[in-house]
Design an enzyme around this catalytic site. Sequence first.
Site, PDB file in Angstrom:
ATOM      1  N   GLY A   1      77.098 -65.624 -32.033  1.00 29.81           N
ATOM      2  CA  GLY A   1      78.374 -66.337 -32.082  1.00 29.81           C
ATOM      3  C   GLY A   1      79.022 -66.238 -33.453  1.00 29.81           C
ATOM      4  O   GLY A   1      78.829 -65.270 -34.198  1.00 29.81           O
ATOM      5  N   CYS A   2      79.755 -67.280 -33.805  1.00 30.50           N
ATOM      6  CA  CYS A   2      80.512 -67.255 -35.054  1.00 30.50           C
ATOM      7  C   CYS A   2      79.609 -67.093 -36.269  1.00 30.50           C
ATOM      8  O   CYS A   2      80.020 -66.560 -37.302  1.00 30.50           O
ATOM      9  CB  CYS A   2      81.322 -68.543 -35.192  1.00 30.50           C
ATOM     10  SG  CYS A   2      82.413 -68.866 -33.799  1.00 30.50           S
ATOM     11  N   VAL A   3      78.404 -67.565 -36.154  1.00 30.03           N
ATOM     12  CA  VAL A   3      77.515 -67.538 -37.314  1.00 30.03           C
ATOM     13  C   VAL A   3      77.068 -66.125 -37.667  1.00 30.03           C
ATOM     14  O   VAL A   3      76.532 -65.883 -38.739  1.00 30.03           O
ATOM     15  CB  VAL A   3      76.287 -68.424 -37.045  1.00 30.03           C
ATOM     16  CG1 VAL A   3      75.326 -67.709 -36.106  1.00 30.03           C
ATOM     17  CG2 VAL A   3      75.604 -68.803 -38.325  1.00 30.03           C
TER      18      VAL A   3
END
Lengths: 82, 414
Positions: B139-141
């Site tokens: 995801g965004c991480v």
Amino acid sequence: MPDPSEVATEIARVLRDELGLSREVKPGDDLVSDLQLDSVGLLTLVVGLEDRFRVALAEEDASRVRTVAELAALVAQRAGGN
Amino acid sequence: MDPHVLGTAAVLPEHYVDQETLIAAFRDAWAEKHFNAARLEQLHRAVQVSGRHLALPLERYRELRSFAARNDAWIAAATDLGEKAVRAALMRADLKPSDVEHLVFVTVTGLSTPSIDARLMERLGLRPDVKRTPIFGLGCVAGATGLVRAADAVRAHPGGVAALLAVELCSLTLQREDLSVANLIASGLFGDGAACVLVGAERPRRGPSIVATRSVFYPGTERVMGWDIVESGFKVVLSPQVPHLVRARIREDVDAFLATQGVSRQEIRHFICHTGGPRVLEAFEEALELPAEALARTWESLRSVGNLSSASVLFVLRDLLDSGEAKGGDLGLPSSCTVPSRALWGGSPSLPSCSRKDCATGPSRRSAIDGTCASSWCPGRCRSRAGPTASSAIPTISRSPWRSSPCPSCTAPT
């Protein structure tokens, strides 16, 4: 026309099922300071109530609402045609 | 010698669509299910994004009726955009494709086997012995985490160059039939883009060093952010609890990480933060007690192109390095957000208080007297917000000319 208790039940459902609130919801709970709803949370709750009870809440209505009981009464009133 | 950044590049698809045009495109679908469709438009405006760059022309999306069709379009567009990002980064770093020894590819918006990094091997003219690490699902991480993985590769092989490539085409994950509030927020918030960061150790220093990293996993957060895989593709899971999670955890975790390096939060000059969303950024600013303007680049990126998932933090990094504001000796803290990671690099932004331009009811409801919101649907109505918020991420620290250490562990929604 729903009575306020029916609306309050739906409020509790949305808070639990769609917003993940785990604690018990009381009529006197302030939507922001007690239930910690941010603007997205408030809109999620309002959209759920508008769809369920076929009402459209106005900004002017919102200015009078702070607690669960006040919101339930407002929705019940609007659903009744007032 | 610590790994350091050799070059960065960020690229956007050419098809830009402003937010009002996108709202108009969604309006009919909203009206089919929701009684008060106008209310839903508020959600799109609440995310404060002015427009998005899309992988395809807007009219093409209606033709993509199946997961297979959307994913095929994703593979083609991701390969094209990824190639542009890597080429641009190599050019900016004055390196050649044959200099790349390790390629880390991150995404969460499409599936491909062979992976996009493999599809780029011949197109870019990479060496056949390049070590590839495709990563799906962080995801965004993944922006901060991918930087850490690239730094790890360089620590193991200090003579080589590692490339991190993040490609996210969020528009091709859109579920038109999903009219949940989570999906409506996501459809208003996420955009498309790609970024590449090149990392080396035994190369002339051009950017910050990555001196320390940390990841933090938060138990019990499996339903905070993610996908439900359904027949039509990726159905977004986006809990409104994300800002609360940031407020509850980020300060303690960031301070603990910095303490391992003998650094205090006040010494961090540059916070390179994932764009998350307005609520997450506010939570981040509040929790870390950031000064005003500390997250200015992150807010600007959010407003101009939206949340680009893993690529966002790399866009902000690129913007900071291009600005020339990062000086030798500065400390920075990059951070991505998604449930379990954060990154620390350096910098400090902050947030405006209660002007509530983020308010879902829109700027027209703002008080001309004190800037507070006149709408009762705005949570600012009864509180005077002062102070910043932020999103979560993972840190990295570098030194000489700076220190930056990325560490992925983040929490935040879009």
